[in-house]
Design a protein around this motif. Structure first.
Motif, PDB file in Angstrom:
ATOM      1  N   PRO A 102      -8.435 -11.522 -24.819  1.00 32.48           N
ATOM      2  CA  PRO A 102      -7.838 -10.323 -24.228  1.00 32.48           C
ATOM      3  C   PRO A 102      -8.886  -9.304 -23.762  1.00 32.48           C
ATOM      4  O   PRO A 102      -9.837  -9.019 -24.494  1.00 32.48           O
ATOM      5  N   LEU A 103      -8.696  -8.805 -22.556  1.00 31.92           N
ATOM      6  CA  LEU A 103      -9.639  -7.856 -21.963  1.00 31.92           C
ATOM      7  C   LEU A 103      -9.210  -6.423 -22.239  1.00 31.92           C
ATOM      8  O   LEU A 103      -8.021  -6.133 -22.387  1.00 31.92           O
ATOM      9  N   PRO A 104     -10.175  -5.510 -22.281  1.00 34.70           N
ATOM     10  CA  PRO A 104      -9.805  -4.094 -22.270  1.00 34.70           C
ATOM     11  C   PRO A 104      -9.119  -3.755 -20.952  1.00 34.70           C
ATOM     12  O   PRO A 104      -9.353  -4.415 -19.926  1.00 34.70           O
ATOM     13  N   LEU A 105      -8.273  -2.737 -20.974  1.00 35.25           N
ATOM     14  CA  LEU A 105      -7.488  -2.372 -19.795  1.00 35.25           C
ATOM     15  C   LEU A 105      -7.759  -0.939 -19.391  1.00 35.25           C
ATOM     16  O   LEU A 105      -7.736  -0.033 -20.225  1.00 35.25           O
ATOM     17  N   LEU A 106      -8.002  -0.734 -18.101  1.00 35.86           N
ATOM     18  CA  LEU A 106      -8.002   0.604 -17.518  1.00 35.86           C
ATOM     19  C   LEU A 106      -6.654   0.791 -16.832  1.00 35.86           C
ATOM     20  O   LEU A 106      -6.348   0.122 -15.845  1.00 35.86           O
ATOM     21  N   TYR A 107      -5.840   1.683 -17.368  1.00 33.13           N
ATOM     22  CA  TYR A 107      -4.523   1.993 -16.820  1.00 33.13           C
ATOM     23  C   TYR A 107      -4.701   3.224 -15.938  1.00 33.13           C
ATOM     24  O   TYR A 107      -4.944   4.321 -16.431  1.00 33.13           O
ATOM     25  N   TYR A 108      -4.603   3.038 -14.615  1.00 35.98           N
ATOM     26  CA  TYR A 108      -5.116   4.025 -13.665  1.00 35.98           C
ATOM     27  C   TYR A 108      -4.006   4.644 -12.820  1.00 35.98           C
ATOM     28  O   TYR A 108      -3.095   3.961 -12.345  1.00 35.98           O
ATOM     29  N   MET A 109      -4.141   5.969 -12.608  1.00 31.95           N
ATOM     30  CA  MET A 109      -3.219   6.730 -11.766  1.00 31.95           C
ATOM     31  C   MET A 109      -3.977   7.335 -10.595  1.00 31.95           C
ATOM     32  O   MET A 109      -4.965   8.046 -10.791  1.00 31.95           O
ATOM     33  N   HIS A 110      -3.543   7.030  -9.386  1.00 28.22           N
ATOM     34  CA  HIS A 110      -4.258   7.430  -8.176  1.00 28.22           C
ATOM     35  C   HIS A 110      -4.155   8.936  -7.928  1.00 28.22           C
ATOM     36  O   HIS A 110      -3.284   9.635  -8.460  1.00 28.22           O
ATOM     37  N   GLY A 111      -5.068   9.429  -7.083  1.00 27.71           N
ATOM     38  CA  GLY A 111      -5.030  10.823  -6.660  1.00 27.71           C
ATOM     39  C   GLY A 111      -4.139  11.011  -5.445  1.00 27.71           C
ATOM     40  O   GLY A 111      -3.443  10.105  -5.003  1.00 27.71           O
ATOM     41  N   GLY A 112      -4.185  12.232  -4.907  1.00 26.64           N
ATOM     42  CA  GLY A 112      -3.356  12.558  -3.753  1.00 26.64           C
ATOM     43  C   GLY A 112      -2.494  13.778  -3.967  1.00 26.64           C
ATOM     44  O   GLY A 112      -1.478  13.946  -3.283  1.00 26.64           O
ATOM     45  N   ASN A 118      -1.441   5.964  -3.022  1.00 28.66           N
ATOM     46  CA  ASN A 118      -0.696   4.792  -3.467  1.00 28.66           C
ATOM     47  C   ASN A 118      -1.548   3.984  -4.441  1.00 28.66           C
ATOM     48  O   ASN A 118      -2.753   4.199  -4.565  1.00 28.66           O
ATOM     49  N   ALA A 119      -0.895   3.064  -5.126  1.00 21.86           N
ATOM     50  CA  ALA A 119      -1.559   2.310  -6.193  1.00 21.86           C
ATOM     51  C   ALA A 119      -2.535   1.278  -5.680  1.00 21.86           C
ATOM     52  O   ALA A 119      -3.419   0.833  -6.422  1.00 21.86           O
ATOM     53  N   TRP A 120      -2.412   0.851  -4.422  1.00 21.89           N
ATOM     54  CA  TRP A 120      -3.228  -0.237  -3.890  1.00 21.89           C
ATOM     55  C   TRP A 120      -4.586   0.242  -3.361  1.00 21.89           C
ATOM     56  O   TRP A 120      -5.589  -0.428  -3.537  1.00 21.89           O
ATOM     57  N   SER A 121      -4.592   1.401  -2.703  1.00 16.70           N
ATOM     58  CA  SER A 121      -5.788   1.820  -1.979  1.00 16.70           C
ATOM     59  C   SER A 121      -6.975   2.095  -2.891  1.00 16.70           C
ATOM     60  O   SER A 121      -8.125   2.002  -2.466  1.00 16.70           O
ATOM     61  N   VAL A 122      -6.721   2.463  -4.144  1.00 15.66           N
ATOM     62  CA  VAL A 122      -7.817   2.789  -5.065  1.00 15.66           C
ATOM     63  C   VAL A 122      -8.454   1.554  -5.695  1.00 15.66           C
ATOM     64  O   VAL A 122      -9.549   1.632  -6.266  1.00 15.66           O
ATOM     65  N   LEU A 123      -7.787   0.410  -5.591  1.00 11.71           N
ATOM     66  CA  LEU A 123      -8.223  -0.739  -6.376  1.00 11.71           C
ATOM     67  C   LEU A 123      -9.541  -1.372  -5.933  1.00 11.71           C
ATOM     68  O   LEU A 123     -10.330  -1.785  -6.798  1.00 11.71           O
ATOM     69  N   PRO A 124      -9.835  -1.502  -4.639  1.00 13.83           N
ATOM     70  CA  PRO A 124     -11.108  -2.151  -4.302  1.00 13.83           C
ATOM     71  C   PRO A 124     -12.318  -1.496  -4.969  1.00 13.83           C
ATOM     72  O   PRO A 124     -13.198  -2.198  -5.505  1.00 13.83           O
ATOM     73  N   ARG A 125     -12.356  -0.182  -4.960  1.00 11.33           N
ATOM     74  CA  ARG A 125     -13.494   0.500  -5.580  1.00 11.33           C
ATOM     75  C   ARG A 125     -13.476   0.335  -7.096  1.00 11.33           C
ATOM     76  O   ARG A 125     -14.519   0.099  -7.725  1.00 11.33           O
ATOM     77  N   ILE A 126     -12.310   0.458  -7.719  1.00 11.30           N
ATOM     78  CA  ILE A 126     -12.224   0.328  -9.172  1.00 11.30           C
ATOM     79  C   ILE A 126     -12.630  -1.074  -9.620  1.00 11.30           C
ATOM     80  O   ILE A 126     -13.358  -1.248 -10.605  1.00 11.30           O
ATOM     81  N   LEU A 127     -12.180  -2.067  -8.885  1.00 12.34           N
ATOM     82  CA  LEU A 127     -12.534  -3.436  -9.236  1.00 12.34           C
ATOM     83  C   LEU A 127     -14.037  -3.670  -9.082  1.00 12.34           C
ATOM     84  O   LEU A 127     -14.673  -4.331  -9.924  1.00 12.34           O
ATOM     85  N   ARG A 128     -14.603  -3.111  -8.023  1.00 11.56           N
ATOM     86  CA  ARG A 128     -16.034  -3.299  -7.755  1.00 11.56           C
ATOM     87  C   ARG A 128     -16.903  -2.528  -8.749  1.00 11.56           C
ATOM     88  O   ARG A 128     -17.927  -3.037  -9.228  1.00 11.56           O
ATOM     89  N   GLU A 129     -16.507  -1.292  -9.077  1.00 14.41           N
ATOM     90  CA  GLU A 129     -17.377  -0.418  -9.871  1.00 14.41           C
ATOM     91  C   GLU A 129     -17.173  -0.553 -11.375  1.00 14.41           C
ATOM     92  O   GLU A 129     -18.112  -0.297 -12.144  1.00 14.41           O
ATOM     93  N   TRP A 130     -15.982  -0.930 -11.811  1.00 17.85           N
ATOM     94  CA  TRP A 130     -15.700  -0.954 -13.251  1.00 17.85           C
ATOM     95  C   TRP A 130     -15.225  -2.306 -13.745  1.00 17.85           C
ATOM     96  O   TRP A 130     -15.765  -2.840 -14.701  1.00 17.85           O
ATOM     97  N   PRO A 133     -18.155  -5.289 -13.346  1.00 14.78           N
ATOM     98  CA  PRO A 133     -19.345  -5.166 -14.204  1.00 14.78           C
ATOM     99  C   PRO A 133     -19.030  -4.975 -15.682  1.00 14.78           C
ATOM    100  O   PRO A 133     -19.855  -5.331 -16.526  1.00 14.78           O
ATOM    101  N   LEU A 134     -17.848  -4.441 -16.019  1.00  9.18           N
ATOM    102  CA  LEU A 134     -17.531  -4.163 -17.416  1.00  9.18           C
ATOM    103  C   LEU A 134     -16.548  -5.166 -18.013  1.00  9.18           C
ATOM    104  O   LEU A 134     -16.122  -4.998 -19.161  1.00  9.18           O
ATOM    105  N   ASP A 135     -16.173  -6.192 -17.248  1.00  6.22           N
ATOM    106  CA  ASP A 135     -15.229  -7.210 -17.730  1.00  6.22           C
ATOM    107  C   ASP A 135     -13.933  -6.568 -18.214  1.00  6.22           C
ATOM    108  O   ASP A 135     -13.470  -6.797 -19.345  1.00  6.22           O
ATOM    109  N   MET A 136     -13.335  -5.761 -17.336  1.00  3.51           N
ATOM    110  CA  MET A 136     -12.107  -5.055 -17.664  1.00  3.51           C
ATOM    111  C   MET A 136     -10.965  -5.521 -16.776  1.00  3.51           C
ATOM    112  O   MET A 136     -11.168  -5.907 -15.622  1.00  3.51           O
TER     113      MET A 136
END
Length: 344
Positions: A102-112, A118-130, A133-136
């Motif tokens: 089981p992986l740690p989870l980042l439960y994320y709420m977008h800005g705006g 929306n929930a989709w637009s923030v994901l590319p950066r979050i996936l790339r940056e966190w 590299p952090l296996d989350m």
């Protein structure tokens, strides 16, 4: 009652008139200037609907296939039970491919500002940056937006999704004891509110709260709010418009609950460790600093960063700037430390 008719600008009663404002970081200033004056036009009741339409058309909303990035990530859209008497909530669940949990989870709420995004637009950066590299694992929440939905509906959407994710941890292959809630701007405010709500409802219990330039205070009475008004991409007029869209007739009420505006909280005890960052040259500076101070005074843990010369959302506006890179690195280090502490 229409938002336009009911709109009230913050008075700033008792707040001394500022004589000067912190200068923007030179790199950040150049990028902001290149965006043009329109990027700093305030959000108002008159232009809110048009700005929402513009945002929906212009903000990238990648498909699930695009988010999978040629197989680097496993991505699924989930529709889960929403709050009582509310609609289902859409969660976008993503994780690096090939990882055994089981992986740690980042439960994320977008800005705006509670009115856009929306929930989709923030994901590319979050996936790339966190995530990578952090296996989350990451879950991004598609909460309802104001003024079509008003408090407590967006927050209840976020809470319902969190409860579902924690209850279905085995199915999601995540660790229910290593769930970090987080978000930027409006999402940062929702994260702070969600931490309060989860505490007072007896769970789920997050491991930490990641509050990036969080939108915490509806009253518009801080010194930095007055000091930075008319400067940078977000000011008092925009903020008042967004808060009134969210709160409706409850805007400015003395008895507003802390789950609506976390700066109203009088009890910040028993909260998960917080990471809070703001810019020295943004209106949310003082409310973010005050929130960290209140957590410390309640005996809690908070790591506070005030980035010199940074305006609101600086790392999104100017991602290549040195200050933006420093901010991203500091956030990643905090996440690493938090997750390492739970393993030991």
């Amino acid at each position: 009652m229409s938002l336009r008719r009911a709109f009230r600008s913050p008075t700033g009663d008792g707040v001394p008139a500022p004589k000067a404002a912190p200068p923007f970081d030179p790199e950040l200033s150049v990028v902001l200037a290149d965006l043009g004056k329109e990027s700093q036009d305030p959000l108002t009741p008159d232009n809110l609907a048009a700005r929402q339409q513009q945002d929906a058309a212009a903000r990238p909303r990648p498909t699930v296939e695009e988010l999978r990035a040629d197989g680097r990530f496993d991505v699924t859209e989930l529709r889960v039970p929403g709050p009582p008497d509310g609609p289902e909530v859409t969660l976008v669940s993503a994780r690096p491919s090939g990882l055994v949990g089981p992986l740690p989870l980042l439960y994320y709420m977008h800005g705006g500002a509670m009115v856009m995004g929306n929930a989709w637009s923030v994901l590319p950066r979050i996936l790339r940056e966190w995530a990578q590299p952090l296996d989350m694992a990451v879950i991004s929440v598609e909460y309802r937006l104001a003024p079509g939905a008003q408090y407590p509906e967006p927050l209840e959407d976020c809470y319902a999704g969190l409860v579902w994710a924690a209850a279905h941890a085995a199915e999601l292959d995540i660790d229910p004891d290593r769930i970090i809630i987080g978000g930027k701007s409006a999402g940062g405010g929702l994260s702070a509110a969600l931490a309060l709500l989860a505490r007072d409802r007896g769970g789920p219990e997050p491991l930490g709260q990641l509050l990036l330039c969080p939108m915490l205070d509806d009253r518009g009475s801080t010194f930095s709010g007055r000091q930075m008004s008319g400067l940078g991409p977000w000011d008092l007029t925009s903020n008042a418009t967004a808060w009134q869209a969210l709160l409706g007739d409850r805007y400015g009420a003395e008895d507003l609950p802390p789950y609506a505006a976390p700066s109203r909280a009088v009890d910040l005890s028993q909260l998960p460790p917080a990471y809070i960052d703001v810019g020295s040259a943004e209106m949310f500076r003082d409310e973010g600093v005050a929130y960290a101070g209140a957590i410390w005074q309640a005996g809690g843990q908070a790591e506070l960063h005030v980035w010199p010369g940074a305006y609101h959302g600086f790392d999104s506006v100017a991602p290549k700037a040195a200050l933006s890179q420093d901010a991203r690195n500091a956030r990643a280090r905090w996440l690493q430390r938090l997750l390492a502490d739970r393993r030991t």
